[in-house]
Design a protein around this motif. Structure first.
Motif, PDB file in Angstrom:
ATOM      1  N   LEU A  43       0.839  -1.204   0.000  1.00 19.00           N
ATOM      2  CA  LEU A  43       0.000   0.000   0.000  1.00 19.00           C
ATOM      3  C   LEU A  43       0.873   1.254   0.000  1.00 19.00           C
ATOM      4  O   LEU A  43       0.590   2.216  -0.720  1.00 19.00           O
ATOM      5  CB  LEU A  43      -0.911   0.014   1.229  1.00 19.00           C
ATOM      6  N   LEU A  44       1.913   1.234   0.802  1.00 25.58           N
ATOM      7  CA  LEU A  44       2.812   2.384   0.857  1.00 25.58           C
ATOM      8  C   LEU A  44       3.454   2.628  -0.505  1.00 25.58           C
ATOM      9  O   LEU A  44       3.559   3.769  -0.969  1.00 25.58           O
ATOM     10  CB  LEU A  44       3.877   2.143   1.929  1.00 25.58           C
ATOM     11  N   ALA A  45       3.879   1.568  -1.172  1.00 22.50           N
ATOM     12  CA  ALA A  45       4.457   1.719  -2.507  1.00 22.50           C
ATOM     13  C   ALA A  45       3.424   2.233  -3.504  1.00 22.50           C
ATOM     14  O   ALA A  45       3.768   2.981  -4.437  1.00 22.50           O
ATOM     15  CB  ALA A  45       5.028   0.387  -2.984  1.00 22.50           C
ATOM     16  N   ASP A  46       2.166   1.857  -3.325  1.00 19.65           N
ATOM     17  CA  ASP A  46       1.108   2.288  -4.246  1.00 19.65           C
ATOM     18  C   ASP A  46       0.886   3.798  -4.199  1.00 19.65           C
ATOM     19  O   ASP A  46       0.355   4.376  -5.149  1.00 19.65           O
ATOM     20  CB  ASP A  46      -0.204   1.576  -3.923  1.00 19.65           C
ATOM     21  N   VAL A  47       1.268   4.448  -3.100  1.00 19.66           N
ATOM     22  CA  VAL A  47       1.122   5.898  -3.013  1.00 19.66           C
ATOM     23  C   VAL A  47       1.882   6.577  -4.140  1.00 19.66           C
ATOM     24  O   VAL A  47       1.386   7.518  -4.775  1.00 19.66           O
ATOM     25  CB  VAL A  47       1.625   6.407  -1.645  1.00 19.66           C
ATOM     26  N   ALA A  48       3.082   6.099  -4.410  1.00 21.33           N
ATOM     27  CA  ALA A  48       3.928   6.727  -5.427  1.00 21.33           C
ATOM     28  C   ALA A  48       3.406   6.516  -6.834  1.00 21.33           C
ATOM     29  O   ALA A  48       3.867   7.165  -7.774  1.00 21.33           O
ATOM     30  CB  ALA A  48       5.360   6.189  -5.322  1.00 21.33           C
ATOM     31  N   GLN A  49       2.446   5.610  -7.001  1.00 22.89           N
ATOM     32  CA  GLN A  49       1.859   5.361  -8.309  1.00 22.89           C
ATOM     33  C   GLN A  49       0.409   5.843  -8.378  1.00 22.89           C
ATOM     34  O   GLN A  49      -0.293   5.562  -9.349  1.00 22.89           O
ATOM     35  CB  GLN A  49       1.942   3.870  -8.633  1.00 22.89           C
ATOM     36  N   ALA A 193      10.302   8.507  -7.474  1.00 23.72           N
ATOM     37  CA  ALA A 193      10.995   7.593  -8.391  1.00 23.72           C
ATOM     38  C   ALA A 193      11.586   6.413  -7.631  1.00 23.72           C
ATOM     39  O   ALA A 193      11.545   5.270  -8.099  1.00 23.72           O
ATOM     40  CB  ALA A 193      12.080   8.342  -9.150  1.00 23.72           C
ATOM     41  N   ARG A 194      12.129   6.676  -6.453  1.00 20.88           N
ATOM     42  CA  ARG A 194      12.703   5.589  -5.652  1.00 20.88           C
ATOM     43  C   ARG A 194      11.617   4.600  -5.224  1.00 20.88           C
ATOM     44  O   ARG A 194      11.805   3.387  -5.311  1.00 20.88           O
ATOM     45  CB  ARG A 194      13.397   6.173  -4.419  1.00 20.88           C
ATOM     46  N   MET A 195      10.480   5.105  -4.753  1.00 29.33           N
ATOM     47  CA  MET A 195       9.395   4.216  -4.316  1.00 29.33           C
ATOM     48  C   MET A 195       8.812   3.435  -5.493  1.00 29.33           C
ATOM     49  O   MET A 195       8.400   2.277  -5.346  1.00 29.33           O
ATOM     50  CB  MET A 195       8.305   5.029  -3.625  1.00 29.33           C
ATOM     51  N   ASN A 196       8.781   4.071  -6.664  1.00 28.11           N
ATOM     52  CA  ASN A 196       8.303   3.364  -7.859  1.00 28.11           C
ATOM     53  C   ASN A 196       9.194   2.183  -8.203  1.00 28.11           C
ATOM     54  O   ASN A 196       8.759   1.238  -8.869  1.00 28.11           O
ATOM     55  CB  ASN A 196       8.233   4.326  -9.050  1.00 28.11           C
ATOM     56  N   GLY A 197      10.453   2.246  -7.774  1.00 29.71           N
ATOM     57  CA  GLY A 197      11.388   1.174  -8.075  1.00 29.71           C
ATOM     58  C   GLY A 197      11.361   0.019  -7.095  1.00 29.71           C
ATOM     59  O   GLY A 197      12.033  -0.993  -7.319  1.00 29.71           O
ATOM     60  N   TRP A 198      10.618   0.144  -5.993  1.00 25.86           N
ATOM     61  CA  TRP A 198      10.513  -0.967  -5.058  1.00 25.86           C
ATOM     62  C   TRP A 198       9.865  -2.166  -5.759  1.00 25.86           C
ATOM     63  O   TRP A 198       8.953  -2.001  -6.571  1.00 25.86           O
ATOM     64  CB  TRP A 198       9.664  -0.587  -3.863  1.00 25.86           C
TER      65      TRP A 198
END
Length: 386
Positions: A43-49, A193-198
């Motif tokens: 969910l946290l990673a989804d924020v960046a998208q 950009a960093r979170m999108n790369g997780w």
């Protein structure tokens, strides 16, 4: 590297703040909260998208995912001397997610929406109440350089003064998506950009009709997809521009005497496995679930383009116990290039990963329905104010 992860109000994770290391292994009994921890990270990673609202909706909405226990526990509730009961709520309903790395930190606070005057089709969507981006490990008034309270986003200008960037940000839009730009907030752009790369790898599909068991159109694939359908192209990319020697060694470590080859026919790629004692190679359609899953894990962990963070959820699924030791060696090698979080209930894998003291071991358990981390000292953490 991420130093701290914080989750509040999500399922059994009432208030979980964990330190992270280069390799963090999260384990615990069934029902202890491991899956909730993994889903909260996604969910946290989804924020960046820009997908956090949709992802929550797919889980049943905020009302289905929010912490279901009392806001606070009395001492009697914890020791069982008084029955568990609700109390008068002092704070608003909230689901909070955040992390702090060596340079930047980010947190988001989602709550119940305020019904608009006209009827809305989306009245069940949660609203983003607050966000913050800061420098360093712990949020404070001195190090925050962008924050969102309700519809208003403020940020530090080049002269060090706070300025309003937006005053009408919709409750379903994150400032991560709407205010990140090279001029005003390059830090936010970098963080997004960093979170999108997780990368997240969960249960790979290996049923008889799974795409990975069939030849697929292939192009250069430095990153294995989350479902593993492009395995053949990903392995071909490793062999061409990655660590081909290390890849072959990893296969031999798990399956002594076996080799992998890729064939290409008019743009379609197919993976074949030659095993000791067999006169012909086996296609992916013929491989066992466990063998195929292991090949998928090798392709994920040996990517030619290592991410800043990779999360593996129950990688031991369908694997024969003899593969857990080679898998642990593969993970230990991968954490030299990426930060890894491994969520697992396989004690043999957990023990192997902890044997060389290279991993932070986090064991989750439940106390009165709340997930806690046994024996882990809670790092300092502050949430943004609404």
């Amino acid at each position: 590297m991420i130093l701290t992860i914080a989750i509040s109000g999500y399922r059994s994770l009432r208030n979980l703040v964990l330190p992270l290391e280069r390799l963090t292994v999260v384990t615990g009994a069934n029902g202890s909260g491991k899956s909730s921890f993994y889903r909260a990270l996604r969910l946290l990673a989804d924020v960046a998208q820009g997908r956090v609202i949709a992802s929550l909706a797919s889980e049943g909405g905020l009302q289905s995912t929010i912490w279901a226990g009392p806001e606070t526990f009395s001492r009697g509730m914890k020791d069982g001397s008084v029955p568990l009961q609700g109390t008068v709520r002092k704070n608003p309903v909230a689901l909070k997610l955040g992390f702090a790395s060596e340079d930047y930190g980010y947190a988001i606070d989602l709550g119940l929406p305020i019904p608009p005057p006209p009827p809305s089709y989306f009245s069940l969507d949660p609203a983003i109440k607050a966000e913050a981006v800061w420098a360093g490990e712990v949020l404070s008034r001195r190090n925050v350089f962008a924050e969102r309270t309700g519809p208003t986003v403020t940020a530090l200008s080049t002269s060090g003064q706070r300025q309003i960037l937006l005053h009408d940000l919709a409750p379903f839009e994150s400032m991560m998506m709407q205010t990140a730009d090279p001029k005003n907030l390059p830090e936010l752009l970098h963080l997004r950009a960093r979170m999108n790369g997780w990368r997240f790898y969960d249960h790979f599909r290996t049923d008889p009709h799974a795409p990975v068991r069939q030849a697929q159109i292939g192009t250069r694939t430095p990153v294995l997809s989350s479902d593993g359908a492009d395995l053949a192209a990903a392995v071909a990319t490793i062999l061409e521009i990655g660590d081909a020697t290390g890849f072959h060694a990893a296969i031999d470590d798990a399956f002594p005497g076996s080799t992998i080859e890729i064939i290409e026919d008019r743009g379609r790629f197919e993976l074949l496995m030659r095993q000791k004692g067999l006169l012909r190679p086996l296609s992916t359609a013929e491989l066992s679930d466990g063998t195929l899953r292991y090949l998928l894990l090798v392709a994920a962990l040996m990517t030619p383009r290592p991410p800043s963070l990779m999360v593996l959820n129950e990688p031991e699924t369908s694997l024969h116990p003899s593969l857990l030791a080679p898998l642990s060696r593969l993970i230990l090698q991968a954490c030299e290039r990426s930060q890894l979080i491994v969520v697992s209930h396989a004690e043999e894998l957990v023990t192997a990963l902890g044997a060389e003291n290279k991993a932070l071991m986090v064991r989750l358990s439940k106390v009165v329905g709340e997930t806690i981390a046994e024996g882990i000292e809670t790092p300092s953490w502050n949430w943004p104010s609404r």
